[in-house]
Design a protein around this motif. Structure first.
Motif, PDB file in Angstrom:
ATOM      1  N   ALA A 224       0.745  -1.257   0.039  1.00 25.71           N
ATOM      2  CA  ALA A 224       0.024   0.099  -0.072  1.00 25.71           C
ATOM      3  C   ALA A 224       1.074   1.268   0.043  1.00 25.71           C
ATOM      4  CB  ALA A 224      -1.099  -0.071   1.217  1.00 25.71           C
ATOM      5  N   ALA A 225       0.403   2.402  -0.477  1.00 30.81           N
ATOM      6  CA  ALA A 225       1.166   3.570  -0.716  1.00 30.81           C
ATOM      7  C   ALA A 225       0.091   4.632  -0.702  1.00 30.81           C
ATOM      8  CB  ALA A 225       2.185   3.492  -1.957  1.00 30.81           C
ATOM      9  N   GLY A 226       0.661   6.085  -0.335  1.00 26.11           N
ATOM     10  CA  GLY A 226      -0.271   7.082  -0.096  1.00 26.11           C
ATOM     11  C   GLY A 226       0.574   8.317   0.066  1.00 26.11           C
ATOM     12  N   VAL A 227      -0.411   9.288   0.495  1.00 25.53           N
ATOM     13  CA  VAL A 227       0.439  10.532   0.774  1.00 25.53           C
ATOM     14  C   VAL A 227      -0.323  10.935   2.351  1.00 25.53           C
ATOM     15  CG1 VAL A 227       0.097  13.198   0.244  1.00 25.53           C
ATOM     16  CG2 VAL A 227      -0.030  11.300  -1.523  1.00 25.53           C
ATOM     17  N   ALA A 228       0.678  11.544   3.033  1.00 29.42           N
ATOM     18  CA  ALA A 228       0.335  11.990   4.305  1.00 29.42           C
ATOM     19  C   ALA A 228       0.518  13.887   4.464  1.00 29.42           C
ATOM     20  CB  ALA A 228       1.071  11.192   5.592  1.00 29.42           C
ATOM     21  N   PHE A 229      -0.552  14.194   4.934  1.00 31.17           N
ATOM     22  CA  PHE A 229      -0.447  15.723   5.225  1.00 31.17           C
ATOM     23  C   PHE A 229      -0.405  15.862   6.663  1.00 31.17           C
ATOM     24  CE2 PHE A 229      -2.537  14.893   1.276  1.00 31.17           C
ATOM     25  CZ  PHE A 229      -1.761  15.820   0.471  1.00 31.17           C
ATOM     26  N   ALA A 230       0.376  16.778   7.415  1.00 31.42           N
ATOM     27  CA  ALA A 230       0.601  17.304   8.442  1.00 31.42           C
ATOM     28  C   ALA A 230      -0.518  17.946   8.953  1.00 31.42           C
ATOM     29  CB  ALA A 230       1.978  17.701   9.167  1.00 31.42           C
ATOM     30  N   ALA A 231      -1.275  18.787   7.944  1.00 31.24           N
ATOM     31  CA  ALA A 231      -2.530  19.770   8.344  1.00 31.24           C
ATOM     32  C   ALA A 231      -3.335  19.450   7.415  1.00 31.24           C
ATOM     33  CB  ALA A 231      -1.868  21.099   8.242  1.00 31.24           C
ATOM     34  N   ASP A 232      -4.651  19.623   7.460  1.00 35.27           N
ATOM     35  CA  ASP A 232      -5.562  19.383   6.668  1.00 35.27           C
ATOM     36  C   ASP A 232      -5.209  20.235   5.253  1.00 35.27           C
ATOM     37  OD1 ASP A 232      -8.215  19.603   4.982  1.00 35.27           O
ATOM     38  OD2 ASP A 232      -9.138  18.809   6.648  1.00 35.27           O
TER      39      ASP A 232
ATOM     40  N   VAL B 135      -4.237  14.522   7.655  1.00 39.62           N
ATOM     41  CA  VAL B 135      -4.961  13.653   6.950  1.00 39.62           C
ATOM     42  C   VAL B 135      -4.145  12.692   5.860  1.00 39.62           C
ATOM     43  CG1 VAL B 135      -6.448  13.780   4.581  1.00 39.62           C
ATOM     44  CG2 VAL B 135      -6.759  15.438   6.267  1.00 39.62           C
ATOM     45  N   ILE B 136      -4.653  11.387   5.755  1.00 40.81           N
ATOM     46  CA  ILE B 136      -3.966  10.415   4.871  1.00 40.81           C
ATOM     47  C   ILE B 136      -4.727   9.932   3.970  1.00 40.81           C
ATOM     48  CG2 ILE B 136      -3.039   8.052   5.276  1.00 40.81           C
ATOM     49  CD1 ILE B 136      -2.163   8.682   7.997  1.00 40.81           C
ATOM     50  N   ALA B 137      -4.090   9.486   2.984  1.00 40.18           N
ATOM     51  CA  ALA B 137      -4.911   8.972   1.630  1.00 40.18           C
ATOM     52  C   ALA B 137      -3.992   7.871   1.020  1.00 40.18           C
ATOM     53  CB  ALA B 137      -5.177  10.053   0.697  1.00 40.18           C
ATOM     54  N   ALA B 138      -4.517   6.566   0.871  1.00 40.81           N
ATOM     55  CA  ALA B 138      -3.801   5.565   0.579  1.00 40.81           C
ATOM     56  C   ALA B 138      -4.499   4.539  -0.187  1.00 40.81           C
ATOM     57  CB  ALA B 138      -3.073   4.714   1.884  1.00 40.81           C
ATOM     58  N   THR B 139      -3.814   3.930  -1.115  1.00 40.19           N
ATOM     59  CA  THR B 139      -4.454   2.751  -2.040  1.00 40.19           C
ATOM     60  C   THR B 139      -3.374   1.508  -1.941  1.00 40.19           C
ATOM     61  OG1 THR B 139      -5.110   2.591  -4.246  1.00 40.19           O
ATOM     62  CG2 THR B 139      -3.435   3.929  -4.113  1.00 40.19           C
ATOM     63  N   SER B 140      -3.972   0.682  -2.529  1.00 36.45           N
ATOM     64  CA  SER B 140      -3.268  -0.814  -2.342  1.00 36.45           C
ATOM     65  C   SER B 140      -2.100  -0.570  -3.596  1.00 36.45           C
ATOM     66  CB  SER B 140      -4.078  -1.909  -2.918  1.00 36.45           C
ATOM     67  OG  SER B 140      -4.604  -1.541  -4.204  1.00 36.45           O
ATOM     68  N   GLY B 141      -1.247  -1.087  -3.679  1.00 35.63           N
ATOM     69  CA  GLY B 141       0.003  -0.937  -4.507  1.00 35.63           C
ATOM     70  C   GLY B 141       0.647   0.235  -4.448  1.00 35.63           C
ATOM     71  N   THR B 142       1.217   0.507  -5.553  1.00 32.13           N
ATOM     72  CA  THR B 142       1.720   2.192  -5.714  1.00 32.13           C
ATOM     73  C   THR B 142       0.928   3.014  -5.704  1.00 32.13           C
ATOM     74  OG1 THR B 142       2.182   1.943  -7.766  1.00 32.13           O
ATOM     75  CG2 THR B 142       4.105   1.045  -6.636  1.00 32.13           C
ATOM     76  N   ALA B 143       1.397   4.172  -5.355  1.00 35.26           N
ATOM     77  CA  ALA B 143       0.240   5.454  -5.222  1.00 35.26           C
ATOM     78  C   ALA B 143       0.301   6.249  -6.487  1.00 35.26           C
ATOM     79  CB  ALA B 143       0.593   6.331  -3.938  1.00 35.26           C
ATOM     80  N   ASP B 144       0.693   5.969  -7.499  1.00 40.63           N
ATOM     81  CA  ASP B 144       0.863   6.753  -8.752  1.00 40.63           C
ATOM     82  C   ASP B 144      -0.581   7.171  -9.315  1.00 40.63           C
ATOM     83  OD1 ASP B 144       0.879   3.922  -9.240  1.00 40.63           O
ATOM     84  OD2 ASP B 144       1.309   4.436 -11.384  1.00 40.63           O
ATOM     85  N   ALA B 145      -1.634   6.271  -9.271  1.00 37.87           N
ATOM     86  CA  ALA B 145      -2.916   6.807  -9.529  1.00 37.87           C
ATOM     87  C   ALA B 145      -3.645   7.712  -8.564  1.00 37.87           C
ATOM     88  CB  ALA B 145      -3.945   5.153  -9.546  1.00 37.87           C
ATOM     89  N   LEU B 146      -3.200   7.477  -7.217  1.00 40.24           N
ATOM     90  CA  LEU B 146      -3.806   8.392  -6.431  1.00 40.24           C
ATOM     91  C   LEU B 146      -3.104   9.801  -6.535  1.00 40.24           C
ATOM     92  CD1 LEU B 146      -5.313   8.391  -3.372  1.00 40.24           C
ATOM     93  CD2 LEU B 146      -2.996   8.288  -2.330  1.00 40.24           C
ATOM     94  N   VAL B 147      -1.807   9.907  -6.734  1.00 40.28           N
ATOM     95  CA  VAL B 147      -1.298  11.200  -6.900  1.00 40.28           C
ATOM     96  C   VAL B 147      -1.677  11.577  -8.188  1.00 40.28           C
ATOM     97  CG1 VAL B 147       0.886  12.308  -7.228  1.00 40.28           C
ATOM     98  CG2 VAL B 147       0.861  10.556  -5.591  1.00 40.28           C
ATOM     99  N   SER B 148      -2.207  11.360  -9.371  1.00 38.57           N
ATOM    100  CA  SER B 148      -2.518  11.770 -10.381  1.00 38.57           C
ATOM    101  C   SER B 148      -3.869  12.049 -10.433  1.00 38.57           C
ATOM    102  CB  SER B 148      -2.066  10.846 -11.610  1.00 38.57           C
ATOM    103  OG  SER B 148      -3.044   9.586 -11.708  1.00 38.57           O
ATOM    104  N   GLY B 149      -4.713  11.793  -9.419  1.00 35.24           N
ATOM    105  CA  GLY B 149      -5.947  11.997  -9.218  1.00 35.24           C
ATOM    106  C   GLY B 149      -6.830  10.757 -10.097  1.00 35.24           C
ATOM    107  N   GLU B 150      -6.316   9.975 -10.371  1.00 35.76           N
ATOM    108  CA  GLU B 150      -7.438   8.985 -11.008  1.00 35.76           C
ATOM    109  C   GLU B 150      -8.182   8.103 -10.019  1.00 35.76           C
ATOM    110  OE1 GLU B 150      -5.179   6.127 -13.487  1.00 35.76           O
ATOM    111  OE2 GLU B 150      -3.565   8.075 -14.171  1.00 35.76           O
ATOM    112  N   THR B 151      -7.684   8.124  -8.809  1.00 35.40           N
ATOM    113  CA  THR B 151      -8.489   7.463  -7.776  1.00 35.40           C
ATOM    114  C   THR B 151      -8.378   8.347  -6.317  1.00 35.40           C
ATOM    115  OG1 THR B 151      -8.937   5.397  -6.287  1.00 35.40           O
ATOM    116  CG2 THR B 151      -6.483   6.096  -6.906  1.00 35.40           C
TER     117      THR B 151
END
Length: 218
Positions: free
Chosen positions: A146-154, A164-180
């Motif tokens: 799993a991989a994702g992005v963590a923000f220390a502030a909203d 705020v934490i956002a994560a998805t299974s596998g690598t986070a490329d689809a999350l960072v690009s906004g696809e998911t």
């Protein structure tokens, strides 16, 4: 000019780009960052012979991974991760790259600095091109569960009392690009998870992992 930026210059954003400079500083501070090196795009493009490029990359690879390992080839621009905008997902990034394809993927990362979508992003955020091609990071690839992005502030409200934490299974490329959107959690400074949203399946991270990640970010 050296094709691979020397270690003492990695923390200089003007040479290595904001992303690499930040990761170099985190490495120096003791954080567990996957090892990487940085290619100077201007030196790379001006190198007239493969006899200069291949040895420089091969020597740098020896310091970060073994011969059979795959790598990530990523941009590290002076435009990225700035105070005004992040440029998240705008430049090309390539994951699980075989080592012999690093020069090819490096050129594709450099070329992405002038793509139509990135020019649209610059206009939307009121910026013009820096005119400088991005430096290129070559980083040991982590085959993540799993991989994702963590923000220390909203990141929406700016409230510093919540991570705020956002994560998805596998690598986070689809999350960072906004696809998911991935799974998301909101955590207060006491470590209490106050909001959670899952994409219709079992969460990719458990509560203990979420609290550890939030604590690390903060």
């Amino acid at each position: 000019m050296d094709i691979v930026i020397k270690e003492n210059l990695l923390r200089d954003p003007a040479r290595a780009g904001n992303k690499a400079a930040t990761l170099a500083s985190l490495t120096s501070a003791g954080f567990d960052i996957p090892p990487f090196f940085v290619i100077d795009s201007q030196a790379f493009m001006s190198a007239s012979e493969e006899s200069r490029i291949e040895p420089a990359i091969a020597n740098a690879l020896c310091a970060i991974c073994d011969r059979d390992s795959k790598v990530a080839v990523r941009s590290s621009s002076v435009e990225e991760d700035g105070a005004q905008s992040s440029f998240a997902g705008q430049f090309e990034s390539f994951l699980f790259v075989e080592q012999h394809r690093i020069p090819e993927m490096t050129m594709r990362v450099i070329a992405s600095a002038h793509g139509d979508h990135i020019e649209t992003y610059r206009k939307a955020t009121g910026q013009s091109s820096s005119g400088k091609p991005p430096a290129v990071m070559v980083q040991k690839m982590i085959d993540a569960d799993a991989a994702g992005v963590a923000f220390a502030a909203d990141p929406v409200t700016g409230d510093p009392n919540f991570a705020v934490i956002a994560a998805t299974s596998g690598t986070a490329d689809a999350l960072v690009s906004g696809e998911t959107q991935g799974d998301t959690w909101r955590i207060n400074r006491k470590g209490k998870i106050t909001e959670r949203t899952a994409e219709g399946h079992a969460p990719v991270l458990n509560d203990r992992q979420i609290r550890r990640i939030a604590g690390l970010a903060c």
